[in-house]
Write a protein that holds these residues in place. Structure first.
Motif, PDB file in Angstrom:
ATOM      1  N   VAL A  99      10.108  15.498 -65.508  1.00 21.49           N
ATOM      2  CA  VAL A  99      10.765  14.211 -65.249  1.00 21.49           C
ATOM      3  C   VAL A  99       9.802  13.027 -65.201  1.00 21.49           C
ATOM      4  O   VAL A  99      10.236  11.885 -65.312  1.00 21.49           O
ATOM      5  CB  VAL A  99      11.620  14.256 -63.958  1.00 21.49           C
ATOM      6  N   ILE A 100       8.506  13.275 -65.044  1.00 17.27           N
ATOM      7  CA  ILE A 100       7.512  12.193 -64.992  1.00 17.27           C
ATOM      8  C   ILE A 100       6.396  12.529 -65.983  1.00 17.27           C
ATOM      9  O   ILE A 100       5.477  13.298 -65.663  1.00 17.27           O
ATOM     10  CB  ILE A 100       6.963  11.996 -63.557  1.00 17.27           C
ATOM     11  N   PRO A 101       6.468  11.994 -67.190  1.00 15.31           N
ATOM     12  CA  PRO A 101       5.516  12.343 -68.253  1.00 15.31           C
ATOM     13  C   PRO A 101       4.041  12.168 -67.882  1.00 15.31           C
ATOM     14  O   PRO A 101       3.194  12.901 -68.386  1.00 15.31           O
ATOM     15  CB  PRO A 101       5.907  11.408 -69.403  1.00 15.31           C
ATOM     16  N   HIS A 102       3.743  11.242 -66.998  1.00 12.47           N
ATOM     17  CA  HIS A 102       2.359  11.020 -66.551  1.00 12.47           C
ATOM     18  C   HIS A 102       1.708  12.321 -66.066  1.00 12.47           C
ATOM     19  O   HIS A 102       0.519  12.554 -66.298  1.00 12.47           O
ATOM     20  CB  HIS A 102       2.359   9.954 -65.442  1.00 12.47           C
ATOM     21  N   PHE A 103       2.477  13.171 -65.411  1.00  8.41           N
ATOM     22  CA  PHE A 103       1.923  14.426 -64.882  1.00  8.41           C
ATOM     23  C   PHE A 103       1.580  15.426 -65.983  1.00  8.41           C
ATOM     24  O   PHE A 103       0.801  16.345 -65.769  1.00  8.41           O
ATOM     25  CB  PHE A 103       2.869  15.062 -63.857  1.00  8.41           C
ATOM     26  N   GLN A 104       2.141  15.243 -67.162  1.00  8.76           N
ATOM     27  CA  GLN A 104       1.807  16.121 -68.284  1.00  8.76           C
ATOM     28  C   GLN A 104       0.374  15.897 -68.755  1.00  8.76           C
ATOM     29  O   GLN A 104      -0.222  16.768 -69.375  1.00  8.76           O
ATOM     30  CB  GLN A 104       2.768  15.877 -69.452  1.00  8.76           C
ATOM     31  N   GLU A 105      -0.188  14.726 -68.451  1.00  4.68           N
ATOM     32  CA  GLU A 105      -1.552  14.373 -68.861  1.00  4.68           C
ATOM     33  C   GLU A 105      -2.600  14.839 -67.854  1.00  4.68           C
ATOM     34  O   GLU A 105      -3.790  14.640 -68.075  1.00  4.68           O
ATOM     35  CB  GLU A 105      -1.658  12.856 -69.032  1.00  4.68           C
ATOM     36  N   ARG A 106      -2.182  15.405 -66.759  1.00  7.87           N
ATOM     37  CA  ARG A 106      -3.088  15.798 -65.677  1.00  7.87           C
ATOM     38  C   ARG A 106      -3.232  17.315 -65.595  1.00  7.87           C
ATOM     39  O   ARG A 106      -2.346  18.065 -65.983  1.00  7.87           O
ATOM     40  CB  ARG A 106      -2.565  15.299 -64.330  1.00  7.87           C
ATOM     41  N   TYR A 107      -4.366  17.723 -65.033  1.00  7.78           N
ATOM     42  CA  TYR A 107      -4.526  19.118 -64.641  1.00  7.78           C
ATOM     43  C   TYR A 107      -3.726  19.304 -63.358  1.00  7.78           C
ATOM     44  O   TYR A 107      -3.526  18.361 -62.589  1.00  7.78           O
ATOM     45  CB  TYR A 107      -5.993  19.436 -64.327  1.00  7.78           C
ATOM     46  N   ILE A 108      -3.320  20.524 -63.093  1.00  9.81           N
ATOM     47  CA  ILE A 108      -2.690  20.851 -61.814  1.00  9.81           C
ATOM     48  C   ILE A 108      -3.663  21.771 -61.086  1.00  9.81           C
ATOM     49  O   ILE A 108      -4.072  22.808 -61.607  1.00  9.81           O
ATOM     50  CB  ILE A 108      -1.324  21.545 -61.991  1.00  9.81           C
ATOM     51  N   ALA A 109      -4.036  21.347 -59.889  1.00  9.87           N
ATOM     52  CA  ALA A 109      -4.964  22.121 -59.067  1.00  9.87           C
ATOM     53  C   ALA A 109      -4.217  22.677 -57.867  1.00  9.87           C
ATOM     54  O   ALA A 109      -3.272  22.066 -57.362  1.00  9.87           O
ATOM     55  CB  ALA A 109      -6.122  21.234 -58.609  1.00  9.87           C
ATOM     56  N   ALA A 110      -4.645  23.855 -57.422  1.00  7.76           N
ATOM     57  CA  ALA A 110      -4.033  24.506 -56.266  1.00  7.76           C
ATOM     58  C   ALA A 110      -5.093  24.730 -55.200  1.00  7.76           C
ATOM     59  O   ALA A 110      -6.244  25.025 -55.513  1.00  7.76           O
ATOM     60  CB  ALA A 110      -3.413  25.843 -56.672  1.00  7.76           C
ATOM     61  N   GLY A 111      -4.682  24.584 -53.956  1.00 10.58           N
ATOM     62  CA  GLY A 111      -5.577  24.840 -52.838  1.00 10.58           C
ATOM     63  C   GLY A 111      -4.820  25.492 -51.699  1.00 10.58           C
ATOM     64  O   GLY A 111      -3.691  25.091 -51.377  1.00 10.58           O
ATOM     65  N   GLU A 112      -5.427  26.504 -51.109  1.00 10.89           N
ATOM     66  CA  GLU A 112      -4.821  27.197 -49.961  1.00 10.89           C
ATOM     67  C   GLU A 112      -5.197  26.420 -48.706  1.00 10.89           C
ATOM     68  O   GLU A 112      -6.370  26.326 -48.347  1.00 10.89           O
ATOM     69  CB  GLU A 112      -5.331  28.635 -49.894  1.00 10.89           C
ATOM     70  N   ALA A 138      -9.933  13.703 -41.806  1.00  8.69           N
ATOM     71  CA  ALA A 138     -10.997  12.874 -42.376  1.00  8.69           C
ATOM     72  C   ALA A 138     -12.254  13.673 -42.723  1.00  8.69           C
ATOM     73  O   ALA A 138     -12.942  13.340 -43.676  1.00  8.69           O
ATOM     74  CB  ALA A 138     -11.336  11.737 -41.413  1.00  8.69           C
ATOM     75  N   ASN A 139     -12.550  14.706 -41.977  1.00  5.89           N
ATOM     76  CA  ASN A 139     -13.796  15.453 -42.208  1.00  5.89           C
ATOM     77  C   ASN A 139     -13.646  16.581 -43.232  1.00  5.89           C
ATOM     78  O   ASN A 139     -14.587  17.311 -43.486  1.00  5.89           O
ATOM     79  CB  ASN A 139     -14.305  16.031 -40.888  1.00  5.89           C
ATOM     80  N   VAL A 140     -12.480  16.708 -43.840  1.00 10.70           N
ATOM     81  CA  VAL A 140     -12.217  17.799 -44.784  1.00 10.70           C
ATOM     82  C   VAL A 140     -12.485  17.330 -46.208  1.00 10.70           C
ATOM     83  O   VAL A 140     -11.943  16.324 -46.653  1.00 10.70           O
ATOM     84  CB  VAL A 140     -10.759  18.290 -44.658  1.00 10.70           C
ATOM     85  N   LYS A 141     -13.336  18.074 -46.904  1.00 10.07           N
ATOM     86  CA  LYS A 141     -13.615  17.793 -48.315  1.00 10.07           C
ATOM     87  C   LYS A 141     -12.694  18.687 -49.142  1.00 10.07           C
ATOM     88  O   LYS A 141     -12.954  19.878 -49.300  1.00 10.07           O
ATOM     89  CB  LYS A 141     -15.083  18.058 -48.626  1.00 10.07           C
ATOM     90  N   LEU A 142     -11.634  18.118 -49.649  1.00 12.08           N
ATOM     91  CA  LEU A 142     -10.615  18.898 -50.342  1.00 12.08           C
ATOM     92  C   LEU A 142     -11.053  19.395 -51.708  1.00 12.08           C
ATOM     93  O   LEU A 142     -10.586  20.454 -52.157  1.00 12.08           O
ATOM     94  CB  LEU A 142      -9.329  18.079 -50.488  1.00 12.08           C
ATOM     95  N   SER A 143     -11.932  18.685 -52.392  1.00 14.12           N
ATOM     96  CA  SER A 143     -12.288  19.076 -53.762  1.00 14.12           C
ATOM     97  C   SER A 143     -12.811  20.512 -53.827  1.00 14.12           C
ATOM     98  O   SER A 143     -12.535  21.224 -54.794  1.00 14.12           O
ATOM     99  CB  SER A 143     -13.299  18.108 -54.366  1.00 14.12           C
ATOM    100  N   GLY A 144     -13.518  20.959 -52.811  1.00 17.98           N
ATOM    101  CA  GLY A 144     -14.040  22.320 -52.803  1.00 17.98           C
ATOM    102  C   GLY A 144     -12.996  23.381 -52.516  1.00 17.98           C
ATOM    103  O   GLY A 144     -13.224  24.569 -52.735  1.00 17.98           O
ATOM    104  N   ALA A 145     -11.833  22.964 -52.037  1.00 21.59           N
ATOM    105  CA  ALA A 145     -10.773  23.912 -51.684  1.00 21.59           C
ATOM    106  C   ALA A 145      -9.751  24.100 -52.806  1.00 21.59           C
ATOM    107  O   ALA A 145      -8.858  24.919 -52.686  1.00 21.59           O
ATOM    108  CB  ALA A 145     -10.060  23.436 -50.421  1.00 21.59           C
ATOM    109  N   PHE A 146      -9.890  23.333 -53.888  1.00 23.90           N
ATOM    110  CA  PHE A 146      -8.919  23.376 -54.978  1.00 23.90           C
ATOM    111  C   PHE A 146      -9.559  23.849 -56.269  1.00 23.90           C
ATOM    112  O   PHE A 146     -10.729  23.596 -56.531  1.00 23.90           O
ATOM    113  CB  PHE A 146      -8.338  21.974 -55.226  1.00 23.90           C
ATOM    114  N   GLU A 147      -8.742  24.521 -57.082  1.00 24.74           N
ATOM    115  CA  GLU A 147      -9.169  24.873 -58.442  1.00 24.74           C
ATOM    116  C   GLU A 147      -8.008  24.647 -59.391  1.00 24.74           C
ATOM    117  O   GLU A 147      -6.834  24.757 -59.016  1.00 24.74           O
ATOM    118  CB  GLU A 147      -9.684  26.304 -58.521  1.00 24.74           C
ATOM    119  N   VAL A 148      -8.345  24.309 -60.621  1.00 22.15           N
ATOM    120  CA  VAL A 148      -7.321  24.040 -61.627  1.00 22.15           C
ATOM    121  C   VAL A 148      -6.598  25.333 -61.983  1.00 22.15           C
ATOM    122  O   VAL A 148      -7.226  26.361 -62.243  1.00 22.15           O
ATOM    123  CB  VAL A 148      -7.947  23.385 -62.883  1.00 22.15           C
ATOM    124  N   VAL A 149      -5.268  25.261 -61.969  1.00 23.23           N
ATOM    125  CA  VAL A 149      -4.443  26.423 -62.306  1.00 23.23           C
ATOM    126  C   VAL A 149      -3.572  26.167 -63.527  1.00 23.23           C
ATOM    127  O   VAL A 149      -2.932  27.094 -64.036  1.00 23.23           O
ATOM    128  CB  VAL A 149      -3.559  26.856 -61.109  1.00 23.23           C
TER     129      VAL A 149
END
Length: 156
Positions: A99-112, A138-149
């Protein structure tokens, strides 16, 4: 019966407890919204969350709120603009891409996510009934908790 309004000083004991546990939210957000964001009914994000990102692997820029990104449409007085747009299941991700074509241009990352990452609240829209907003500590670095799926659609 009068409607009671919480003041920032009413929330201080709750905030100090969170700080002691290393679970502090963005201080500017707390001040701008007088301690009302994230909303009281947001819950610990004990689940896998999915986010549309520009980079593979995801980096810190992929986890900035609209306010921190400096988006022109962002409003510091709007709680959702301090959070991150996410989904909690792949069906919702696929629907968003439909429904939102913009998201088709992005990677989808998942994080537990767990208690120490942040809180989550359903924030459905007309187009996305299963959309959520996630406010990370604020002290959480999310980039290390996610990977592209999932790659962008044109790369699939």
């Amino acid at each position: 019966m009068r409607n009671a309004q919480l003041t920032f000083s009413d929330l201080m004991p709750w905030l100090f407890k969170k700080v002691e546990m290393g679970m502090e939210f963005d201080q500017e957000m707390i001040e701008c919204l007088n301690g009302t964001c994230p909303p009281e009914d947001a819950e610990a994000a004990n689940c896998t969350i999915y986010r549309a990102v520009q980079n593979n692997p995801p980096d810190d820029r992929d986890f900035l709120s609209y306010v921190r990104e400096g988006k022109v449409s962002a409003a510091k007085a709007k709680c959702d603009d301090w959070g991150l747009s996410v989904w909690c299941d792949m069906d919702a991700v696929e629907h968003a891409r439909d429904v939102i074509p913009h998201f088709q241009e992005r990677y989808i990352a998942a994080g537990e996510m767990g208690d120490g990452h942040g809180v989550l609240k359903a924030s459905p829209s007309r187009k996305q009934a299963r959309h959520f907003t996630f406010w990370n500590y604020a002290n959480v670095k999310l980039s290390g908790a996610f990977e592209v799926v999932m790659p962008p659609v044109e790369e699939a």
